[in-house]
Write a protein that holds these residues in place. Structure first.
Motif, PDB file in Angstrom:
ATOM      1  N   GLN A 141      22.625 102.669 -18.965  1.00  0.00           N
ATOM      2  CA  GLN A 141      22.559 101.241 -19.280  1.00  0.00           C
ATOM      3  C   GLN A 141      23.962 100.655 -19.378  1.00  0.00           C
ATOM      4  O   GLN A 141      24.215  99.544 -18.899  1.00  0.00           O
ATOM      5  CB  GLN A 141      21.787 101.023 -20.583  1.00  0.00           C
ATOM      6  N   ILE A 145      25.478  97.469 -17.043  1.00  0.00           N
ATOM      7  CA  ILE A 145      25.932  96.263 -17.754  1.00  0.00           C
ATOM      8  C   ILE A 145      27.405  96.009 -17.479  1.00  0.00           C
ATOM      9  O   ILE A 145      27.818  94.875 -17.249  1.00  0.00           O
ATOM     10  CB  ILE A 145      25.623  96.379 -19.267  1.00  0.00           C
ATOM     11  N   GLN A 155      22.701  92.388  -9.062  1.00  0.00           N
ATOM     12  CA  GLN A 155      21.857  93.579  -9.226  1.00  0.00           C
ATOM     13  C   GLN A 155      21.727  94.343  -7.911  1.00  0.00           C
ATOM     14  O   GLN A 155      21.748  95.575  -7.907  1.00  0.00           O
ATOM     15  CB  GLN A 155      20.497  93.164  -9.782  1.00  0.00           C
ATOM     16  N   ILE A 173      19.385  97.120 -16.944  1.00  0.00           N
ATOM     17  CA  ILE A 173      20.095  95.945 -17.471  1.00  0.00           C
ATOM     18  C   ILE A 173      19.259  95.298 -18.575  1.00  0.00           C
ATOM     19  O   ILE A 173      19.772  94.992 -19.650  1.00  0.00           O
ATOM     20  CB  ILE A 173      20.427  94.935 -16.349  1.00  0.00           C
TER      21      ILE A 173
END
Length: 190
Positions: A141, A145, A155, A173
């Motif tokens: 994660q 990020i 993305q 995300i």
């Protein structure tokens, strides 16, 4: 005394009515932190200053669109700032794709002639809390990020760069942001 979120809403209401002193007050309250956030990603004094100016020019134009039901004023401002930062990062990446940015860059030292020590302490404390919260995220994660918020990748670009499916990138995300929100909200409660 008015709480900060209430005072911010009051300022935006006045800005929507074209009160320049309210814009000035909001600028004084948030310009340094927006600059710091921009500089963290852009690593350029000029680009960061442009982001700050763009954000407050946009606030002047669209203050009446702010909706208290959708979030706090500072969150709205940071969302505007993030959008401007991403625009500039994408522009910079088109002109200089070898330029890589990271969260591990040197600490931000906003430049200002009139330094408000209290404000500087608040900014440093917020930055520290966010950085600590990000470090406590699971590695997968944290990675997506950082790529999204500090390198300005979309993305799809993250999926391509990491070899992770687009759906997984979106999920990571979302989970990471929810976990950050939870960590930061729980810290505010004590």
């Amino acid at each position: 005394m008015e709480s900060l979120p209430t005072a911010d809403v009051s300022l935006l209401t006045k800005i929507a009515q074209r009160d320049q002193s309210a814009l000035s007050a909001l600028y004084d309250r948030y310009a340094k932190i927006i600059y710091a956030i921009a500089f963290k990603s852009l690593q350029s004094v000029e680009e960061s200053e442009e982001v700050v100016l763009d954000v407050f020019a946009q606030v002047w134009r669209i203050a009446e669109r702010y909706d208290t039901q959708k979030g706090r004023v500072d969150t709205w401002l940071f969302t505007l700032a993030r959008s401007r930062i991403l625009d500039r990062l994408r522009k910079l990446q088109r002109t200089s794709p070898a330029n890589t940015l990271s969260m591990d860059a040197a600490e931000i030292q906003p430049k200002a002639d009139n330094v408000n020590l209290f404000e500087e302490v608040v900014i440093a404390e917020r930055r520290s809390r966010v950085m600590t919260a990000i470090k406590n995220l699971p590695t997968e994660q944290k990675l997506v990020i950082e790529l999204a918020y500090y390198q300005g990748l979309t993305q799809s670009q993250i999926a391509t760069k990491t070899g992770i499916s687009l759906g997984t990138v979106k999920t990571r995300i979302r989970l990471g942001l929810n976990k950050l929100k939870s960590i930061l909200n729980s810290e505010q409660d004590w």
